[in-house]
Design a protein around this motif. Structure first.
Motif, short mmCIF file in Angstrom:
data_model
loop_
_atom_site.label_atom_id
_atom_site.label_comp_id
_atom_site.label_asym_id
_atom_site.label_seq_id
_atom_site.Cartn_x
_atom_site.Cartn_y
_atom_site.Cartn_z
N GLU A 57 37.93 53.22 9.21
CA GLU A 57 36.38 52.79 9.20
C GLU A 57 35.54 54.02 9.93
OE1 GLU A 57 38.51 51.37 10.96
OE2 GLU A 57 37.91 51.12 13.07
N SER A 58 36.22 54.67 10.46
CA SER A 58 35.60 55.85 11.53
C SER A 58 36.04 57.21 11.12
CB SER A 58 35.50 55.51 12.81
OG SER A 58 36.97 55.06 13.27
N GLY A 59 37.29 57.61 11.92
CA GLY A 59 37.66 58.97 11.71
C GLY A 59 38.07 59.41 10.07
N GLN A 60 38.70 58.35 9.60
CA GLN A 60 39.06 58.80 8.14
C GLN A 60 37.91 59.01 7.35
OE1 GLN A 60 42.43 56.44 6.55
NE2 GLN A 60 43.03 56.03 8.76
N VAL A 61 36.79 57.95 7.47
CA VAL A 61 35.59 58.07 6.51
C VAL A 61 35.04 59.38 6.95
CG1 VAL A 61 33.23 57.29 6.28
CG2 VAL A 61 35.24 55.52 6.60
N ALA A 62 34.73 59.89 8.12
CA ALA A 62 34.26 61.13 8.39
C ALA A 62 35.09 62.18 8.00
CB ALA A 62 34.39 61.30 10.02
N MET A 63 36.50 62.32 7.87
CA MET A 63 37.23 63.18 7.15
C MET A 63 36.80 63.28 5.71
SD MET A 63 38.66 65.09 9.51
CE MET A 63 40.15 66.22 8.93
N VAL A 65 33.75 62.48 4.32
CA VAL A 65 32.55 63.10 3.93
C VAL A 65 32.69 64.39 4.31
CG1 VAL A 65 30.31 63.06 4.99
CG2 VAL A 65 31.42 60.79 4.99
N ALA A 66 33.55 64.76 5.25
CA ALA A 66 33.55 66.25 5.45
C ALA A 66 34.48 66.96 4.39
CB ALA A 66 34.28 66.59 6.78
N GLN A 67 34.79 66.46 3.35
CA GLN A 67 35.79 66.72 2.24
C GLN A 67 37.08 67.25 2.67
OE1 GLN A 67 33.41 69.08 -0.46
NE2 GLN A 67 32.05 67.61 -0.40
N LEU A 68 37.74 66.59 3.80
CA LEU A 68 38.91 67.27 4.41
C LEU A 68 39.81 66.31 4.62
CD1 LEU A 68 37.10 69.40 7.45
CD2 LEU A 68 38.28 70.28 5.53
N PHE A 69 39.82 65.09 3.62
CA PHE A 69 40.69 64.13 3.70
C PHE A 69 41.99 64.47 3.17
CE2 PHE A 69 42.29 59.84 2.80
CZ PHE A 69 42.35 59.41 3.86
N ALA A 70 42.18 65.24 2.19
CA ALA A 70 43.39 65.75 1.43
C ALA A 70 44.10 66.73 2.59
CB ALA A 70 43.17 66.47 0.14
N GLU A 71 43.30 67.37 3.37
CA GLU A 71 44.02 68.28 4.05
C GLU A 71 44.44 67.29 5.28
OE1 GLU A 71 44.95 72.02 4.94
OE2 GLU A 71 44.08 71.34 3.22
N PHE A 72 43.63 66.56 5.64
CA PHE A 72 44.07 65.63 6.83
C PHE A 72 45.46 64.88 6.36
CE2 PHE A 72 44.29 61.01 7.86
CZ PHE A 72 44.42 60.90 9.29
N ARG A 73 45.65 64.51 5.12
CA ARG A 73 46.95 63.67 4.68
C ARG A 73 48.02 64.62 4.61
NH1 ARG A 73 46.74 58.62 1.50
NH2 ARG A 73 48.90 59.47 1.34
N LYS A 74 48.11 65.84 4.54
CA LYS A 74 49.05 67.11 4.83
C LYS A 74 49.71 66.65 6.08
CE LYS A 74 47.16 70.33 2.05
NZ LYS A 74 46.81 71.85 2.06
#
Ligand SMILES: Cc1cc2nc3c(=O)[nH]c(=O)nc-3n(C[C@H](O)[C@H](O)[C@H](O)COP(=O)(O)OP(=O)(O)OC[C@H]3O[C@@H](n4cnc5c(N)ncnc54)[C@H](O)[C@@H]3O)c2cc1C
Length: 419
Positions: A57-63, A65-74
């Motif tokens: 609900e917070s850190g992941q949503v921010a990633m 919005v920052a269009q970095l979620f795919a990078e985070f998933r790595k």
């Protein structure tokens, strides 16, 4: 439009909050310059610390919005959600294998996967436009400069550089210099000090003991919290419930593993391996501080401490606004959620692009921006207040005389609520 000067946005601090904010602002097409001023001399100047879990609900949503979620998933370690709670006799009180469920589908939120702080920071750093960060800029003061009703802010750094900005964001952590321009309140000692130590290439006994996620051993005034990191590293926090002077009065605790081990007399020998196996050069003692509750920021939260109008273009986020103990694991998550919300508020105030060619237009824009910042602050305060109380309560239970009993009950309630 090109003849209109851009709005100058100065972010102080390149922690997860400041970096996320800059990234989201730079993704938009607002007519603004975005600069980060950071005290550290470079990205590698300082050890960044251990593993963090990003919440959906917070850190992941921010990633996202920052269009970095795919990078985070790595890098995300879903198995890192596992948790074990023991007492000092090595009796297991709680053991939950991570993850809580199957990892969410690609692109979806879910779980509370772990990521090393350095990995998170690198993802954010790499996403910024070149020259966004001004390293080696240790902020000393922010003062308003008011001309014909228009507020500008003069930032002065220890290297004698001065810059002028229209909007200033204090993302400069618990001991924020930006905050001191607005309120006098400081974080207070929580009653707990940590000694951080690092185990590299742990022996299998220690590795098995810790498991894939987090191990907490709680026994009144002493606790050990061990966290699996990437690259075969385990980070250990030895927690002592002691006076604020204890670490200063016992400097040996910052120097030798055997002194740290002596704090855990009577503990089961297998648990003491968490100290013995650590790198003797990795010891970092730290006192844990938290903002007082109720939170003193924003100042509208406290009767009689209203903000001066000349400071309306300044705001805070993350630890600068609401530092809390790590016992709820929320600090980074809140900082990133704040950043995502604040970015939307600033972008909203800058669309459509305001005509800032005269003093009257600039004063009108300033009022619009001030309104946007105050709405952001009330949202931030509502979210952080709940987590600050949760964190304080967790600390009390984790370091209580009957620990881990009460803490385990609370964790079970949370885990069940999560499912
Ligand atoms: C031991 C420990 C364990 C933790 N574990 C977790 C966890 O598991 N999960 C979690 O969510 N949170 C955890 N936290 C909390 C988390 O680290 C913070 O809440 C989070 O880093 C806050 O992010 P931020 O961007 O607001 O500030 P920070 O990360 O503190 O970044 C502030 C930045 O500002 C810079 N700065 C400071 N002063 C100045 C100045 N005068 N001029 C210029 N730059 C300046 C600093 O160098 C830094 O880069 C932990 C904290 C501690 C102490």
């Amino acid at each position: 439009m090109s003849s209109i000067p851009p709005v100058r946005i100065a972010i102080v601090g390149a922690g997860p909050g400041g970096l996320t904010l800059a990234r989201i602002l730079q993704l938009s097409d607002i007519h603004a310059t975005v600069d980060i001023y950071e005290r550290d001399l470079s990205a590698t100047y300082r050890q960044q610390g251990g593993s963090l879990d990003l919440h959906p609900e917070s850190g992941q949503v921010a990633m996202k919005v920052a269009q970095l979620f795919a990078e985070f998933r790595k890098y995300a370690r879903y198995e890192g959600e596992g948790m074990k709670i023991l007492d000092k006799d090595a009796k297991v009180w709680l053991s939950v294998d991570g993850p809580l469920g199957p990892p969410p589908a690609e692109g979806e939120y879910g779980g509370r996967p772990e990521i090393d702080r350095t990995q998170l920071r690198d993802i954010l750093l790499d996403s910024l436009k070149p020259s966004t960060i001004h390293w080696g800029h240790n902020l000393q003061s922010v003062i308003p400069v008011v001309t014909e009703g228009v507020n500008e802010y003069k930032l002065t750094f220890a290297n004698e550089v001065q810059v002028i900005a229209d909007v200033v964001i204090g993302a400069d952590g618990a001991w924020s210099r930006v905050r001191t321009a607005i309120i006098p309140d400081k974080p207070v000692y929580t009653g707990v000090s940590f000694i951080d130590i690092t185990i590299r290439n742990p022996p299998s006994t220690v590795s098995d003991l810790v498991g894939p996620g987090l191990l907490g051993i709680f026994a009144g005034s002493r606790s050990i919290i061990a966290q699996r990191n990437a690259n075969d590293i385990i980070r250990v926090y030895a927690a002592l419930r002691e006076s604020p002077d204890y670490l200063d009065e016992h400097p040996e605790l910052g120097k030798s593993l055997s002194s740290i081990e002596a704090e855990f007399k009577g503990w089961h020998h297998s648990l003491l391996d968490l100290i013995r196996a650590a790198d003797p050069n990795s010891i970092i003692p730290r006192k844990i501080y938290a903002a007082p509750i109720p939170l003193p920021y924003p100042p509208s939260n406290k009767a009689g401490s209203e903000r001066q109008p000349s400071l309306s273009g300044i705001t805070l986020l993350g630890d600068a606004a609401h530092t809390m103990s790590p016992f709820a694991g929320e600090g980074v998550n809140l900082a990133m959620a704040d950043a995502a919300d604040l970015a939307q508020s600033i972008i909203g105030a800058l669309q459509p692009t305001p005509d800032l060619s005269g003093a009257k237009a600039r004063v009108e824009f300033q009022q619009l921006m001030s309104h946007a910042l105050r709405i952001f602050e009330s949202k931030m305060e509502a979210r952080a207040s709940v987590k600050a109380e949760e964190s304080a309560r967790n600390l009390e239970l984790a370091m209580a005389e009957d620990a881990p009993a009460g803490f385990v009950e609370r964790l079970k309630a949370f885990r069940l609520a999560d499912k």
